[in-house]
Scaffold this motif. Structure first.
Motif, PDB file in Angstrom:
ATOM      1  N   PHE A  98     -40.534 -11.425  46.362  1.00 30.85           N
ATOM      2  CA  PHE A  98     -41.082 -11.815  47.704  1.00 30.85           C
ATOM      3  C   PHE A  98     -40.970 -13.177  48.064  1.00 30.85           C
ATOM      4  CE2 PHE A  98     -43.570  -8.619  45.137  1.00 30.85           C
ATOM      5  CZ  PHE A  98     -43.720  -7.368  46.158  1.00 30.85           C
ATOM      6  N   GLY A  99     -40.822 -13.316  49.407  1.00 26.81           N
ATOM      7  CA  GLY A  99     -40.329 -14.271  50.034  1.00 26.81           C
ATOM      8  C   GLY A  99     -41.369 -15.562  49.874  1.00 26.81           C
ATOM      9  N   VAL A 100     -42.539 -15.207  49.672  1.00 23.62           N
ATOM     10  CA  VAL A 100     -43.530 -16.304  49.520  1.00 23.62           C
ATOM     11  C   VAL A 100     -43.270 -17.029  48.078  1.00 23.62           C
ATOM     12  CG1 VAL A 100     -45.237 -14.828  48.319  1.00 23.62           C
ATOM     13  CG2 VAL A 100     -46.094 -16.949  49.676  1.00 23.62           C
ATOM     14  N   ASP A 101     -42.614 -16.091  47.284  1.00 22.20           N
ATOM     15  CA  ASP A 101     -42.429 -16.908  45.708  1.00 22.20           C
ATOM     16  C   ASP A 101     -41.162 -17.424  45.557  1.00 22.20           C
ATOM     17  OD1 ASP A 101     -44.715 -15.657  45.048  1.00 22.20           O
ATOM     18  OD2 ASP A 101     -43.510 -13.766  44.396  1.00 22.20           O
ATOM     19  N   ARG A 102     -40.110 -17.768  46.815  1.00 18.25           N
ATOM     20  CA  ARG A 102     -38.908 -18.458  46.719  1.00 18.25           C
ATOM     21  C   ARG A 102     -39.167 -19.575  47.068  1.00 18.25           C
ATOM     22  NH1 ARG A 102     -36.487 -13.676  50.330  1.00 18.25           N
ATOM     23  NH2 ARG A 102     -36.852 -11.816  48.818  1.00 18.25           N
ATOM     24  N   PRO A 103     -38.387 -20.922  46.641  1.00 19.32           N
ATOM     25  CA  PRO A 103     -38.454 -21.990  46.900  1.00 19.32           C
ATOM     26  C   PRO A 103     -37.877 -22.415  48.556  1.00 19.32           C
ATOM     27  CG  PRO A 103     -36.469 -21.786  45.806  1.00 19.32           C
ATOM     28  CD  PRO A 103     -37.171 -20.459  45.861  1.00 19.32           C
ATOM     29  N   SER A 104     -38.257 -23.330  49.278  1.00 19.97           N
ATOM     30  CA  SER A 104     -37.465 -23.750  50.539  1.00 19.97           C
ATOM     31  C   SER A 104     -36.104 -24.249  49.994  1.00 19.97           C
ATOM     32  CB  SER A 104     -38.366 -24.808  51.091  1.00 19.97           C
ATOM     33  OG  SER A 104     -38.080 -26.022  50.514  1.00 19.97           O
ATOM     34  N   MET A 105     -35.550 -24.129  51.172  1.00 17.17           N
ATOM     35  CA  MET A 105     -33.774 -24.739  50.991  1.00 17.17           C
ATOM     36  C   MET A 105     -33.801 -26.017  50.626  1.00 17.17           C
ATOM     37  SD  MET A 105     -31.659 -22.422  51.152  1.00 17.17           S
ATOM     38  CE  MET A 105     -30.494 -23.457  50.767  1.00 17.17           C
ATOM     39  N   GLY A 106     -35.016 -26.830  51.117  1.00 15.18           N
ATOM     40  CA  GLY A 106     -34.972 -28.184  50.586  1.00 15.18           C
ATOM     41  C   GLY A 106     -35.432 -28.430  49.063  1.00 15.18           C
ATOM     42  N   ASP A 107     -36.125 -27.404  48.664  1.00 11.79           N
ATOM     43  CA  ASP A 107     -36.410 -27.480  46.911  1.00 11.79           C
ATOM     44  C   ASP A 107     -35.127 -26.865  46.241  1.00 11.79           C
ATOM     45  OD1 ASP A 107     -38.852 -28.749  46.992  1.00 11.79           O
ATOM     46  OD2 ASP A 107     -39.908 -26.635  47.569  1.00 11.79           O
ATOM     47  N   VAL A 108     -34.356 -26.135  46.871  1.00  8.40           N
ATOM     48  CA  VAL A 108     -33.136 -25.459  46.424  1.00  8.40           C
ATOM     49  C   VAL A 108     -32.079 -26.872  46.256  1.00  8.40           C
ATOM     50  CG1 VAL A 108     -31.208 -24.001  46.763  1.00  8.40           C
ATOM     51  CG2 VAL A 108     -33.555 -23.185  47.150  1.00  8.40           C
ATOM     52  N   LEU A 109     -31.954 -27.380  47.356  1.00  7.82           N
ATOM     53  CA  LEU A 109     -31.133 -28.631  47.420  1.00  7.82           C
ATOM     54  C   LEU A 109     -31.401 -29.554  46.462  1.00  7.82           C
ATOM     55  CD1 LEU A 109     -29.069 -30.250  49.038  1.00  7.82           C
ATOM     56  CD2 LEU A 109     -30.756 -30.949  50.634  1.00  7.82           C
ATOM     57  N   TRP A 110     -32.689 -29.828  46.185  1.00 10.32           N
ATOM     58  CA  TRP A 110     -33.103 -30.963  45.271  1.00 10.32           C
ATOM     59  C   TRP A 110     -32.764 -30.484  43.934  1.00 10.32           C
ATOM     60  CZ3 TRP A 110     -35.805 -31.211  40.861  1.00 10.32           C
ATOM     61  CH2 TRP A 110     -36.180 -32.517  40.349  1.00 10.32           C
ATOM     62  N   ASN A 111     -32.877 -29.115  43.441  1.00  9.47           N
ATOM     63  CA  ASN A 111     -32.798 -28.670  42.113  1.00  9.47           C
ATOM     64  C   ASN A 111     -31.116 -28.603  41.746  1.00  9.47           C
ATOM     65  OD1 ASN A 111     -35.019 -27.695  40.540  1.00  9.47           O
ATOM     66  ND2 ASN A 111     -35.506 -27.037  42.780  1.00  9.47           N
TER      67      ASN A 111
END
Length: 831
Positions: free
Chosen positions: A746-759
């Motif tokens: 579910f999309g609501v459980d996925r991180p934002s692209m900003g958080d993906v970038l940080w990780n």
């Protein structure tokens, strides 16, 4: 002995069925010519007329009729190869058409030497007034070329054009009407859920017509005089397949197939998975065919369940290359009867290699026995944007070289005189007339400005948008002549890529700027929308991780986009399928970080998010320094309003990368891009296609397969072998966790692209902290050749520096967006 009995029974049952259906279709137009023959020739139940009787259809410079007494083949049609008509100049057959619509054009060739003419070295082209059928064609053995064209006038002209200092020839010729229902206007598409429209305007060339599991079906046993060949030579692994014959079980029902679509002798045999007595069988049966890159292909699958004892017993999947086009196919639901004949049509994306694979394999449904069948297959090449089926040459409607020269002289003379007299009028009205003319020529390929004026909307449709004239926007509009010069007149040797929109050429502008030129396909139903979207989006964006638009051209009924040239091509080509050197783990992380930055900018750089909708490794390009830039915004969509949670829209994207929630609910959000990017992360780690039907069933879908290993905590078992021994376990762990979160159901459980970038930046810092330390101290801590039993990284002796401990403590805050504090805690230039 067994094979003889099998073939005898096959033909007895086929003949019984043929007696019922023979003569079912009577063509309105039926021209059969034995070229060069002085008498009529009977082949089966058809009579090919003598050449002298057919001369009324022919306009030819010189009459040359060749003949040979050599035996060619043992088949009935061998008599058609005994004579030929030879052309020394451009010649044409003109046939009156009594019923407009699709017609077969069958060309018979067999070269022999007659007088001073050696047909085996002949090189020539064959075309109609609208399509190039053959170009620079030569032949050394008996050969039949079959085409299907839609005739929209009262005549059909077939033109033979010898190459310079060569001849053309033809042994026999057919022009025969085709039933209207044989090729419908629409088909399913492997690229788009909305399907493909416009087949009726396509010229088709038969590439393969195959009878799975049975012998050759000759034209005498087909209502439309087609020949079906056995599938054995196309099978990739013959031991995985069984032949089955049960022609008496075939039934033609409403909503299914007809004898004109394919004969009973095709539906009555099949190739089946060799999974008998093994309920754990897990493989696909695959066929491979030679194709020409740069063309779409129409594939027609013929199915008939002649193996089951009851309804709802047989479930299987169908693949075209890496695309799963049908999942859990149950034929009994489609025809509501056992043994019902059924067919499915699919249009491929433009082929990028010279092989095309078709596979059938077992379903993943619980409690289903592993089995799969295919009864027949037809593969037809579709003409390209130039109306050609060869990719070479142009439609030749001229009579001769001398006529060309005379016409050119007269035309130039008249043109100069008119130009002097009417210069003022032309200056005022020529631009408008050109645009109106282009609109009349093409229903789907119209100029970007569709109101006949000179203004183009270049503003953002997700801000307020502005309308500017072409004259004030010269930085974007590039003349067609300049594009021609930049690409060496669209030299085929300069093609660097082929996609659904069209071919991409390498080019160089007059100022020395290297560019990538994407030339659109005029017959693409999505061409105009993608062209407009690409310009609207990229004219607003300026970001170092988004491919820059240099300009566009919409002259001469063309839609051309010009981008900055990316020296190192696509990320996909550096992962698999090419001879590029393997990327290091650091390089892969930096590429992922660059792409994430580009997507993050799309999602947050404007008042409304921009959703890419086609995030995949093929749309991440690399410059000369391997810096990543996101490309191809033809499917992009603006995000929801502030008071909305999603955009409701038709599903578009690429199989294997498509967000399942978006697919189920047709509700698009930025998190759909996040899901696709998660697939890219696993693709980067494992260096394999996201869908590969040639692999065992549990490995076909990369995302599903990788997630299983990630959840077991054993991701290191499936990484690219080139990375073994070169990844720090903590870096891999953070990378795997990031990909896993992106692929949440579910999309609501996925991180934002900003958080993906940080990780991802964090995973890079974890890797660099080790690489920059003492190599001997850390070498034993890299991921090496671990056996499946050694997967617990927590048991390894990790020599961690104090700086690494500080970083690890940040990881405990993974549920918090760390974009504001990350640079001070982790980056080398931080506090």
């Amino acid at each position: 002995m067994g094979s003889k009995v099998f073939e005898l029974l096959f033909w007895v049952s086929s003949l019984l069925c043929w007696a019922c259906f023979a003569g079912g279709f009577t063509p309105a137009d039926n021209y059969l010519i034995d070229c060069g023959s002085p008498t009529n020739t009977t082949v089966g139940d058809r009579v090919f007329m003598a050449d002298n009787l057919a001369s009324k259809f022919l306009s030819v410079q010189e009459n040359i009729l060749g003949n040979t007494s050599n035996a060619v083949t043992s088949s009935d049609d061998s008599r058609l190869y005994q004579t030929a008509r030879i052309f020394t100049g451009v010649s044409r057959y003109t046939f009156s058409i009594s019923q407009r619509g699709r017609h077969w054009i069958r060309l018979y060739f067999y070269p022999f030497v007659y007088a001073s003419y050696n047909m085996s070295v002949a090189k020539f082209a064959v075309s109609t007034e609208n399509h190039v059928l053959l170009s620079s064609f030569s032949v050394q053995a008996p050969f039949v070329k079959e085409f299907s064209v839609n005739v929209t006038s009262n005549s059909l002209v077939i033109i033979f054009s010898p190459s310079e200092n060569s001849i053309a020839f033809i042994n026999a010729l057919e022009v025969v009407s085709v039933p209207d229902q044989l090729i419908p206007d629409t088909a399913s598409s492997v690229e788009s859920s909305s399907g493909f429209q416009g087949l009726m305007w396509q010229a088709l060339e038969t590439v393969a017509r195959v009878n799975m599991g049975g012998p050759t079906v000759s034209f005498e046993n087909d209502t439309l005089w087609r020949t079906w060949v056995p599938d054995q030579r196309f099978l990739v692994e013959k031991n995985l397949a069984l032949n089955v014959s049960n022609t008496m079980a075939v039934k033609y029902v409403d909503g299914g197939s007809t004898p004109d679509i394919a004969p009973n002798s095709v539906y009555g045999t099949c190739t089946r998975m060799n999974s008998l007595n093994d309920p754990n069988s897990n493989f696909n049966v695959t066929w491979e065919f030679d194709v020409d890159p740069g063309f779409r292909y129409l594939l027609r699958f013929h199915f008939c369940d002649i193996v089951s004892n009851a309804l709802n017993q047989l479930y299987f999947n169908v693949f075209i290359d890496s695309w799963m086009v049908v999942r859990d196919l149950d034929l009994s639901i489609l025809v509501n009867i056992l043994g019902g004949a059924y067919y499915m049509d699919y249009v491929t994306e433009s082929a990028t290699r010279n092989k095309l694979r078709v596979s059938v394999g077992p379903s993943n449904l619980h409690n289903t026995y592993p089995d799969a069948i295919l009864n027949g297959l037809e593969i037809m090449k579709m003409n390209n944007s130039d109306g050609s089926l060869t990719g070479l040459g142009t439609v030749n409607t001229s009579g001769s070289r001398s006529k060309k020269k005379i016409g050119a002289i007269v035309g130039v003379s008249i043109g100069v005189a008119c130009g002097v007299l009417l210069a003022g009028v032309l200056f005022m009205f020529c631009r408008k007339r050109r645009r109106l003319s282009r609109q009349r020529q093409s229903k789907t390929w119209i100029p970007f400005s569709i109101n006949g004026g000179t203004s183009h909307t270049m503003g953002s449709k997700y801000s307020k948008g502005t309308t500017t004239s072409l004259n004030s926007n010269t930085s974007y509009h590039i003349p067609f002549l300049a594009v021609q010069e930049a690409t060496n007149n669209f030299d085929e040797s300069w093609v660097i890529g082929i996609g659904g929109f069209g071919k991409v050429y390498k080019g160089e502008l007059n100022d020395g700027t290297k560019v990538a030129v994407k030339r659109g396909n005029p017959r693409s139903q999505q061409g105009l929308a993608e062209f407009q979207t690409e310009i609207e989006m990229l004219s607003q964006f300026r970001h170092r991780h988004l491919v820059s638009l240099i300009g566009y051209c919409d002259e001469k009924n063309e839609m051309i986009l010009i981008y900055e040239y990316m020296e190192n091509g696509t990320l996909k080509s550096h992962l698999y399928g090419s001879d590029h050197p393997s990327l290091s783990w650091k390089q892969r992380l930096e590429i992922c970080i660059g792409a994430a930055r580009g997507l993050h900018y799309l999602h947050t750089g404007y008042a409304k998010a921009v959703i890419h909708r086609d995030v995949k490794s093929a749309n991440i390009l690399l410059d000369e320094n391997l810096m990543a830039k996101v490309a191809d915004f033809g499917l992009s969509k603006t995000g929801p309003e502030i008071d909305q949670t999603h955009v409701s829209t038709a599903v578009k994207g690429s199989f294997g990368y498509l967000d399942p929630e978006y697919f189920r609910r047709q509700q698009l959000t930025e998190k759909s891009d996040v899901y696709s990017f998660g697939v890219v992360l696993f693709e980067v780690l494992c260096a394999r296609p996201v869908i590969d039907p040639t692999l065992p069933r549990e490995m076909v879908n990369l995302a599903e397969w990788a997630m299983k290993w990630q959840k077991r905590g054993q991701l290191e078992q499936i990484i690219d072998r080139n990375l073994i021994g070169n990844i720090w376990p903590e870096s891999l762990r953070k990378f795997g966790e990031t990909a896993e979160k992106c692929l949440a159901d579910f999309g609501v459980d996925r991180p934002s692209m900003g958080d993906v970038l940080w990780n991802l930046e964090y995973a890079l810092q974890l890797q660099e902290a080790v690489v920059q330390g003492d190599p001997e101290e850390n070498s034993t801590n890299m991921i090496g050749e671990l056996s499946p039993q050694i997967n617990n990284f927590s048991q390894l002796d990790l020599s961690v520096s104090s700086a690494q401990v500080q970083v690890a403590s940040v990881d405990d805050l993974s549920g918090v967006s760390m974009s504001k504090v990350f640079s001070q805690l982790v980056k080398s230039e931080g506090r």
